[in-house]
Design a protein around this motif. Structure first.
Motif, PDB file in Angstrom:
ATOM      1  N   TYR A   1       0.811  -1.219   0.000  1.00  0.00           N
ATOM      2  CA  TYR A   1       0.000   0.000   0.000  1.00  0.00           C
ATOM      3  C   TYR A   1       0.844   1.269   0.000  1.00  0.00           C
ATOM      4  CZ  TYR A   1      -3.015  -3.665   1.824  1.00  0.00           C
ATOM      5  OH  TYR A   1      -3.660  -4.856   2.025  1.00  0.00           O
ATOM      6  N   TRP A   2       2.056   1.200   0.539  1.00  0.00           N
ATOM      7  CA  TRP A   2       2.808   2.428   0.801  1.00  0.00           C
ATOM      8  C   TRP A   2       4.095   2.558   0.013  1.00  0.00           C
ATOM      9  CZ3 TRP A   2      -1.134   4.543   2.558  1.00  0.00           C
ATOM     10  CH2 TRP A   2      -1.988   3.880   3.439  1.00  0.00           C
TER      11      TRP A   2
ATOM     12  N   LEU B   1      -9.361  -3.795   1.078  1.00  0.00           N
ATOM     13  CA  LEU B   1     -10.464  -3.636   2.019  1.00  0.00           C
ATOM     14  C   LEU B   1     -11.757  -4.224   1.460  1.00  0.00           C
ATOM     15  CD1 LEU B   1      -9.735   0.011   3.212  1.00  0.00           C
ATOM     16  CD2 LEU B   1      -9.601  -2.053   4.624  1.00  0.00           C
ATOM     17  N   ASP B   2     -11.987  -4.052   0.167  1.00  0.00           N
ATOM     18  CA  ASP B   2     -13.211  -4.562  -0.453  1.00  0.00           C
ATOM     19  C   ASP B   2     -13.248  -6.086  -0.472  1.00  0.00           C
ATOM     20  OD1 ASP B   2     -14.069  -2.008  -0.906  1.00  0.00           O
ATOM     21  OD2 ASP B   2     -13.467  -1.937  -3.020  1.00  0.00           O
ATOM     22  N   SER B   3     -12.092  -6.720  -0.456  1.00  0.00           N
ATOM     23  CA  SER B   3     -12.037  -8.172  -0.536  1.00  0.00           C
ATOM     24  C   SER B   3     -12.071  -8.831   0.827  1.00  0.00           C
ATOM     25  CB  SER B   3     -10.768  -8.611  -1.287  1.00  0.00           C
ATOM     26  OG  SER B   3      -9.597  -8.242  -0.577  1.00  0.00           O
TER      27      SER B   3
ATOM     28  N   SER C   1      -5.778   2.959  -4.473  1.00  0.00           N
ATOM     29  CA  SER C   1      -6.444   1.884  -5.205  1.00  0.00           C
ATOM     30  C   SER C   1      -6.095   0.514  -4.626  1.00  0.00           C
ATOM     31  CB  SER C   1      -6.049   1.943  -6.685  1.00  0.00           C
ATOM     32  OG  SER C   1      -6.627   0.855  -7.410  1.00  0.00           O
ATOM     33  N   ALA C   2      -4.823   0.314  -4.289  1.00  0.00           N
ATOM     34  CA  ALA C   2      -4.399  -0.966  -3.704  1.00  0.00           C
ATOM     35  C   ALA C   2      -5.058  -1.184  -2.355  1.00  0.00           C
ATOM     36  CB  ALA C   2      -2.886  -0.998  -3.576  1.00  0.00           C
TER      37      ALA C   2
ATOM     38  N   SER D   1      -0.029  10.047  -9.454  1.00  0.00           N
ATOM     39  CA  SER D   1       0.104   8.619  -9.731  1.00  0.00           C
ATOM     40  C   SER D   1       0.354   7.826  -8.455  1.00  0.00           C
ATOM     41  CB  SER D   1       1.246   8.378 -10.725  1.00  0.00           C
ATOM     42  OG  SER D   1       1.004   9.023 -11.955  1.00  0.00           O
ATOM     43  N   ALA D   2       1.213   8.355  -7.570  1.00  0.00           N
ATOM     44  CA  ALA D   2       1.546   7.648  -6.336  1.00  0.00           C
ATOM     45  C   ALA D   2       0.333   7.510  -5.426  1.00  0.00           C
ATOM     46  CB  ALA D   2       2.668   8.375  -5.606  1.00  0.00           C
ATOM     47  N   ILE D   3      -0.380   8.608  -5.233  1.00  0.00           N
ATOM     48  CA  ILE D   3      -1.540   8.566  -4.339  1.00  0.00           C
ATOM     49  C   ILE D   3      -2.631   7.686  -4.930  1.00  0.00           C
ATOM     50  CG2 ILE D   3      -3.321   9.932  -3.207  1.00  0.00           C
ATOM     51  CD1 ILE D   3      -0.446  10.255  -2.098  1.00  0.00           C
ATOM     52  N   GLU D   4      -2.849   7.771  -6.216  1.00  0.00           N
ATOM     53  CA  GLU D   4      -3.872   6.942  -6.853  1.00  0.00           C
ATOM     54  C   GLU D   4      -3.528   5.459  -6.733  1.00  0.00           C
ATOM     55  OE1 GLU D   4      -5.849   6.158 -11.291  1.00  0.00           O
ATOM     56  OE2 GLU D   4      -4.739   8.016 -10.886  1.00  0.00           O
ATOM     57  N   GLU D   5      -2.268   5.118  -6.965  1.00  0.00           N
ATOM     58  CA  GLU D   5      -1.854   3.718  -6.869  1.00  0.00           C
ATOM     59  C   GLU D   5      -1.999   3.203  -5.436  1.00  0.00           C
ATOM     60  OE1 GLU D   5       2.096   0.883  -7.633  1.00  0.00           O
ATOM     61  OE2 GLU D   5       2.152   3.021  -8.175  1.00  0.00           O
TER      62      GLU D   5
END
Length: 465
Positions: free
Chosen positions: A433-434, A462-464, A456-457, A449-453
């Motif tokens: 994540y970091w 969390l969704d899974s 998103s990860a 790009s860094a914050i989005e990646e």
């Protein structure tokens, strides 16, 4: 904090059979953990040291209730915890504790595996903010606590031990991150920064760069994604942002908003446009080495990081004059709070554990967490039991009187200026994540790009769960 004291009617057998699948999945996720990030003897970043192994052998009287305790501590902390265990065992109270040291990088996997195999220890160390992640393989302890036990600890530490209103762990300490200043560098630059004001702090950093040969400020103390996450969380919160909103099972990642992007850009600017630090790391501990050597004026690091300043003789170099300040200089109108954590004691599920053993495990944990004055001098941590933290033994240590690390953390805890990371069912410390934040600081990617990646990860994980 009110909590449910009613005994669960669900049997341990039912729980472990249903939870074995959960434990296997969580253990697999734990393989992404890169180390303790310096909290206590991890081999990863943020200032950790190696662990020592114990044989875990039995040594009690045949009439004693024997319990097994797993810990991940290294160096001084291992020695001090071992001393606490020996002290407890010497009391001839009918309980004997066997200890085993497990390398931090292996700890979660081994713990989950041991629960699945029915071989879990009675007590295991881990971080207090991991209560929800560990809930499937640990037991609540409200039925076994002594009367008034909750009142022994700082409120913020006790509250962080709760999962759905029930205590799952006891806190050993409270430790957190703040700002170390190399006072020799600041004096050479002729600056005395206001550590609550971004403009004043920025001007001081610019002056250090222009008036000395030292770099001004590093956002990171270690080449570690966890270090990046922890400091980013401090700046994000002060900017008015949040990592997550919602409740377990319905979390929404929110740091990919405008505030989160601005905080990410701030990280990049420190090693970019501001010119206060360089993107490269010559080694994992390069920033600490630069701070000690006077090549870096200020650094965000933990209360425990003072151990990294020591030379081969275990002494802080006489040439290093430093201070420990509250890290509330970041821009924004958010809350002035800093990242914090607690080394804690959990109680893994094992259907073979008897009621006397469970009671003995909690009795041992209460003793260790409420009689640990040594812990302050060993690890640079504020004891979580308030009576210990305010004792003469702790307040007369150099870390309180001379260096101010523990005394500053005490002020922050009392004034509500620390915050634990969110409790989630996943391993929130996982590098997956970091790592984008490290890439951002090293200018391998841009802020968006860094914050989005990263976001998103985290949302996907969390969704899974």
């Amino acid at each position: 904090m009110p909590h449910d004291t009613q005994r669960t009617t669900e049997s341990n057998t039912d729980r472990i059979s249903r939870r074995s699948i959960l434990a296997t999945g969580a253990g697999a996720l734990a393989t992404g953990l890169a180390g303790c990030a310096g909290l206590t003897g991890g081999s990863g970043g943020d200032g950790g040291s190696g662990t020592q192994s114990g044989d875990g052998g039995s040594g009690g009287d045949s009439s004693d209730v024997e319990i097994n305790y797993w810990m991940y501590f290294g160096a001084q902390e291992n020695e001090e915890m071992t001393a606490l265990v020996d002290e407890f065992n010497s009391q001839d109270n009918g309980i004997y504790v066997n200890t085993q040291s497990v390398p931090f990088g292996e700890f979660l996997n081994k713990l989950f595996t041991s629960v699945n195999a029915g071989e879990a220890p009675h007590v295991a160390s881990y971080y207090g903010s991991f209560g929800r992640h560990l809930e499937p393989i640990t037991d609540p302890i409200d039925d076994y606590l002594s009367e008034g036990a909750a009142n022994e600890y700082f409120d913020i530490a006790w509250e962080n031990m709760q999962v759905d209103g029930r205590p799952y762990a006891l806190p050993i300490d409270v430790h957190g991150k703040a700002l170390y200043t190399n006072d020799g560098v600041l004096e050479s630059a002729g600056v005395d920064p206001d550590f609550t004001d971004w403009e004043g702090f920025s001007n001081a950093c610019d002056t250090i760069v222009s008036e000395t040969d030292s770099r001004a400020f590093s956002f990171l103390n270690w080449d570690s994604p966890q270090a990046a996450f922890r400091t980013y969380s401090i700046a994000l919160t002060q900017a008015g942002g949040e990592f997550l909103t919602g409740e377990p099972g319905n979390y929404e990642v929110t740091f990919d908003d405008e505030t989160g992007l601005e905080t990410g850009q701030l990280m990049a600017d420190i090693t970019g446009d501001f010119g206060w630090d360089i993107p490269q790391f010559q080694s994992e501990s390069a920033r600490v080495e630069d701070f000690i050597g006077g090549d870096l004026g200020m650094i965000i690091a933990g209360t425990w990081s003072i151990n990294n300043f020591e030379n081969e003789d275990g002494e802080i170099p006489e040439s290093l004059d430093f201070s420990f300040e509250k890290p509330f200089m970041f821009p924004g109108d958010g809350e002035e709070v800093a990242w914090a954590e607690s080394n804690s004691l959990y109680f893994p599920t094992n259907e073979n554990h008897t009621e006397p053993e469970k009671q003995a495990a909690v009795e041992f944990a209460e003793y260790v967490t409420q009689n640990n004055t040594l812990w302050a001098s060993a690890g640079g941590h504020l004891p979580a039991a308030e009576s210990v933290a305010t004792s003469n033994e702790v307040q007369s240590t150099p870390l309180w009187e001379e260096h101010g690390t523990i005394s500053t953390m005490y002020e922050m805890v009392n004034e509500g200026q620390v915050r634990y990371q969110p409790q989630t069912p996943i391993n929130l410390n996982s590098n997956q994540y970091w790592s984008p934040l490290m890439d951002l600081y090293q200018h391998n990617t841009d802020a968006e790009s860094a914050i989005e990646e990263s976001a998103s990860a985290l949302q996907s994980a969390l969704d899974s769960n």
